[in-house]
Scaffold this motif. Sequence first.
Motif, PDB file in Angstrom:
ATOM      1  N   ILE A  68       9.597   9.445  60.082  1.00  0.00           N
ATOM      2  CA  ILE A  68      10.923   9.328  60.701  1.00  0.00           C
ATOM      3  C   ILE A  68      11.956   8.882  59.674  1.00  0.00           C
ATOM      4  O   ILE A  68      13.082   9.401  59.641  1.00  0.00           O
ATOM      5  CB  ILE A  68      10.885   8.360  61.894  1.00  0.00           C
ATOM      6  N   LEU A  69      11.591   7.933  58.824  1.00  0.00           N
ATOM      7  CA  LEU A  69      12.498   7.473  57.769  1.00  0.00           C
ATOM      8  C   LEU A  69      12.883   8.637  56.855  1.00  0.00           C
ATOM      9  O   LEU A  69      14.064   8.811  56.514  1.00  0.00           O
ATOM     10  CB  LEU A  69      11.834   6.356  56.961  1.00  0.00           C
ATOM     11  N   LYS A  70      11.905   9.446  56.486  1.00  0.00           N
ATOM     12  CA  LYS A  70      12.181  10.601  55.622  1.00  0.00           C
ATOM     13  C   LYS A  70      13.107  11.586  56.320  1.00  0.00           C
ATOM     14  O   LYS A  70      14.037  12.131  55.701  1.00  0.00           O
ATOM     15  CB  LYS A  70      10.864  11.285  55.236  1.00  0.00           C
ATOM     16  N   LYS A  71      12.881  11.790  57.612  1.00  0.00           N
ATOM     17  CA  LYS A  71      13.722  12.718  58.376  1.00  0.00           C
ATOM     18  C   LYS A  71      15.166  12.220  58.429  1.00  0.00           C
ATOM     19  O   LYS A  71      16.108  13.020  58.304  1.00  0.00           O
ATOM     20  CB  LYS A  71      13.161  12.859  59.795  1.00  0.00           C
ATOM     21  N   LYS A  92      31.467  11.247  45.117  1.00  0.00           N
ATOM     22  CA  LYS A  92      31.796  11.788  46.437  1.00  0.00           C
ATOM     23  C   LYS A  92      30.543  12.319  47.128  1.00  0.00           C
ATOM     24  O   LYS A  92      30.533  13.419  47.684  1.00  0.00           O
ATOM     25  CB  LYS A  92      32.847  12.911  46.305  1.00  0.00           C
ATOM     26  N   ASP A  93      29.519  11.520  47.085  1.00  0.00           N
ATOM     27  CA  ASP A  93      28.238  11.952  47.644  1.00  0.00           C
ATOM     28  C   ASP A  93      27.617  10.795  48.414  1.00  0.00           C
ATOM     29  O   ASP A  93      27.514   9.676  47.908  1.00  0.00           O
ATOM     30  CB  ASP A  93      27.303  12.395  46.511  1.00  0.00           C
ATOM     31  N   TYR A  94      27.175  11.050  49.636  1.00  0.00           N
ATOM     32  CA  TYR A  94      26.644   9.990  50.497  1.00  0.00           C
ATOM     33  C   TYR A  94      25.252   9.529  50.062  1.00  0.00           C
ATOM     34  O   TYR A  94      24.888   8.370  50.282  1.00  0.00           O
ATOM     35  CB  TYR A  94      26.606  10.457  51.949  1.00  0.00           C
ATOM     36  N   ILE A  95      24.476  10.411  49.453  1.00  0.00           N
ATOM     37  CA  ILE A  95      23.157  10.004  48.946  1.00  0.00           C
ATOM     38  C   ILE A  95      23.357   8.978  47.831  1.00  0.00           C
ATOM     39  O   ILE A  95      22.735   7.907  47.816  1.00  0.00           O
ATOM     40  CB  ILE A  95      22.355  11.203  48.402  1.00  0.00           C
ATOM     41  N   MET A  96      24.237   9.317  46.908  1.00  0.00           N
ATOM     42  CA  MET A  96      24.528   8.444  45.787  1.00  0.00           C
ATOM     43  C   MET A  96      25.108   7.114  46.259  1.00  0.00           C
ATOM     44  O   MET A  96      24.781   6.048  45.715  1.00  0.00           O
ATOM     45  CB  MET A  96      25.535   9.153  44.850  1.00  0.00           C
ATOM     46  N   TYR A  97      25.946   7.185  47.279  1.00  0.00           N
ATOM     47  CA  TYR A  97      26.570   5.985  47.841  1.00  0.00           C
ATOM     48  C   TYR A  97      25.507   5.006  48.324  1.00  0.00           C
ATOM     49  O   TYR A  97      25.541   3.805  48.009  1.00  0.00           O
ATOM     50  CB  TYR A  97      27.505   6.380  48.989  1.00  0.00           C
ATOM     51  N   LEU A  98      24.532   5.493  49.094  1.00  0.00           N
ATOM     52  CA  LEU A  98      23.472   4.636  49.625  1.00  0.00           C
ATOM     53  C   LEU A  98      22.530   4.179  48.507  1.00  0.00           C
ATOM     54  O   LEU A  98      22.062   3.031  48.516  1.00  0.00           O
ATOM     55  CB  LEU A  98      22.688   5.379  50.710  1.00  0.00           C
ATOM     56  N   GLY A 153      21.319  21.044  37.573  1.00  0.00           N
ATOM     57  CA  GLY A 153      19.888  21.307  37.595  1.00  0.00           C
ATOM     58  C   GLY A 153      19.137  20.257  38.401  1.00  0.00           C
ATOM     59  O   GLY A 153      17.916  20.086  38.241  1.00  0.00           O
ATOM     60  N   TYR A 154      19.859  19.572  39.239  1.00  0.00           N
ATOM     61  CA  TYR A 154      19.285  18.486  40.054  1.00  0.00           C
ATOM     62  C   TYR A 154      19.840  18.642  41.474  1.00  0.00           C
ATOM     63  O   TYR A 154      21.046  18.558  41.694  1.00  0.00           O
ATOM     64  CB  TYR A 154      19.685  17.135  39.451  1.00  0.00           C
ATOM     65  N   GLY A 155      18.965  18.909  42.415  1.00  0.00           N
ATOM     66  CA  GLY A 155      19.418  19.220  43.763  1.00  0.00           C
ATOM     67  C   GLY A 155      19.516  18.002  44.681  1.00  0.00           C
ATOM     68  O   GLY A 155      18.966  16.929  44.396  1.00  0.00           O
ATOM     69  N   TYR A 156      20.198  18.205  45.783  1.00  0.00           N
ATOM     70  CA  TYR A 156      20.350  17.112  46.749  1.00  0.00           C
ATOM     71  C   TYR A 156      19.002  16.744  47.381  1.00  0.00           C
ATOM     72  O   TYR A 156      18.771  15.585  47.731  1.00  0.00           O
ATOM     73  CB  TYR A 156      21.346  17.511  47.839  1.00  0.00           C
ATOM     74  N   TYR A 157      18.129  17.719  47.515  1.00  0.00           N
ATOM     75  CA  TYR A 157      16.792  17.418  48.052  1.00  0.00           C
ATOM     76  C   TYR A 157      16.082  16.418  47.144  1.00  0.00           C
ATOM     77  O   TYR A 157      15.463  15.453  47.623  1.00  0.00           O
ATOM     78  CB  TYR A 157      15.971  18.697  48.169  1.00  0.00           C
ATOM     79  N   LEU A 163      15.849   8.597  46.920  1.00  0.00           N
ATOM     80  CA  LEU A 163      16.335   7.536  47.801  1.00  0.00           C
ATOM     81  C   LEU A 163      15.227   7.085  48.750  1.00  0.00           C
ATOM     82  O   LEU A 163      15.026   5.883  48.952  1.00  0.00           O
ATOM     83  CB  LEU A 163      17.544   8.024  48.600  1.00  0.00           C
ATOM     84  N   TYR A 164      14.516   8.043  49.301  1.00  0.00           N
ATOM     85  CA  TYR A 164      13.408   7.730  50.212  1.00  0.00           C
ATOM     86  C   TYR A 164      12.346   6.884  49.512  1.00  0.00           C
ATOM     87  O   TYR A 164      11.915   5.840  50.023  1.00  0.00           O
ATOM     88  CB  TYR A 164      12.797   9.033  50.733  1.00  0.00           C
TER      89      TYR A 164
END
Length: 333
Positions: free
Chosen positions: A215-218, A238-244, A265-269, A275-276
């Motif tokens: 669930i955390l990963k989802k 301007k990225d929420y992943i980076m923000y967290l 060459g680095y994706g959001y996935y 982060l996970y």
Amino acid sequence: MGKILTGIRSTGVPHLGNILGVMIPSIKISNMNKKNSSFIFIADLHSMVKLSNMKSIKNNTYQIAAAWLAFGLNTENCFFYRQSDVSEVTELAWYLSCFFPYKRLTLAHSFKKKQNEKKKSKKEISLGLFSYPILMAADILLYNAEIIPVGKDQLQHIEIARRIASFFNKKIGKQLFKLPNAFLQKETMSISGTDGEKMSKSKNNWINIFSSDDILKKQIMSIRTDSKSLEERKNPEKDYIMYLYKLIASSEKVNEMKEKYIKGGYGYYDAKIELYNLIIRKFSTERKRFFSLMKKKSFLDGILYSGSKKIKSIAINRLNEIRKCLNFNPINL
């Protein structure tokens, strides 16, 4: 440092925003403060304005208590209690409500926001929601708390508490209440969720570090991003992943991820997986403690009962002082 007070509503397990914005800072202050100068409570009375299923309050209370303890709250060094166990706070709320103008409460952001929502759905607003800031003021003023760790959205409630204290002091001609001050950490004053809006369970944009790994990963995978491809350069500001990620990672790790964003060459996935993994590693001890404590409800009951019993005499003595100013008889211990 003066008296510090903070509470979290028992509307469910605390999300990452609660933990970073309120719990961790409050525990740090409590550890630095002199003994029994910190008041940390589970706001189960406040949660009634949010919950439609009252049966869930009890389990939610256990979850909040377990989370505080999992993050290392020293209950021997502070007052840790359940709001509903201290009935003196509701009596004080009534006194305060008689000294504060109705019109000023209609300006409260939480009330106005809910009023606009209810107009659309044609549902009634409860008196409890309207008078919510009065009960919050009573939580603070009953103990003359001076420092209130809050998020940006709670600043107005602290200002209302200050106004109520001022009105009351002026009316009775005595400085009975100290004026509380909000305590904000700039980096965690308002933590965004997976969609960039303020993290909230009601908006379903929250991250629950105490959920299962799946669930955390989802939840992390649901973080909103733009449509840039893996090969394209990305803006880390301007990225929420980076923000967290910046809220919990070391500066060295943050700089490494920033370089990956800018280089391409680095994706959001990939960023979401980092982060996970960071959350799993950083909070592994707290997660284990939480899951263990949730299997020990009688232990949690004992902790909360002990805390409520410890604070009860203080609340009664303080309320007797207020009753005396209002020419009411004191409560017999």
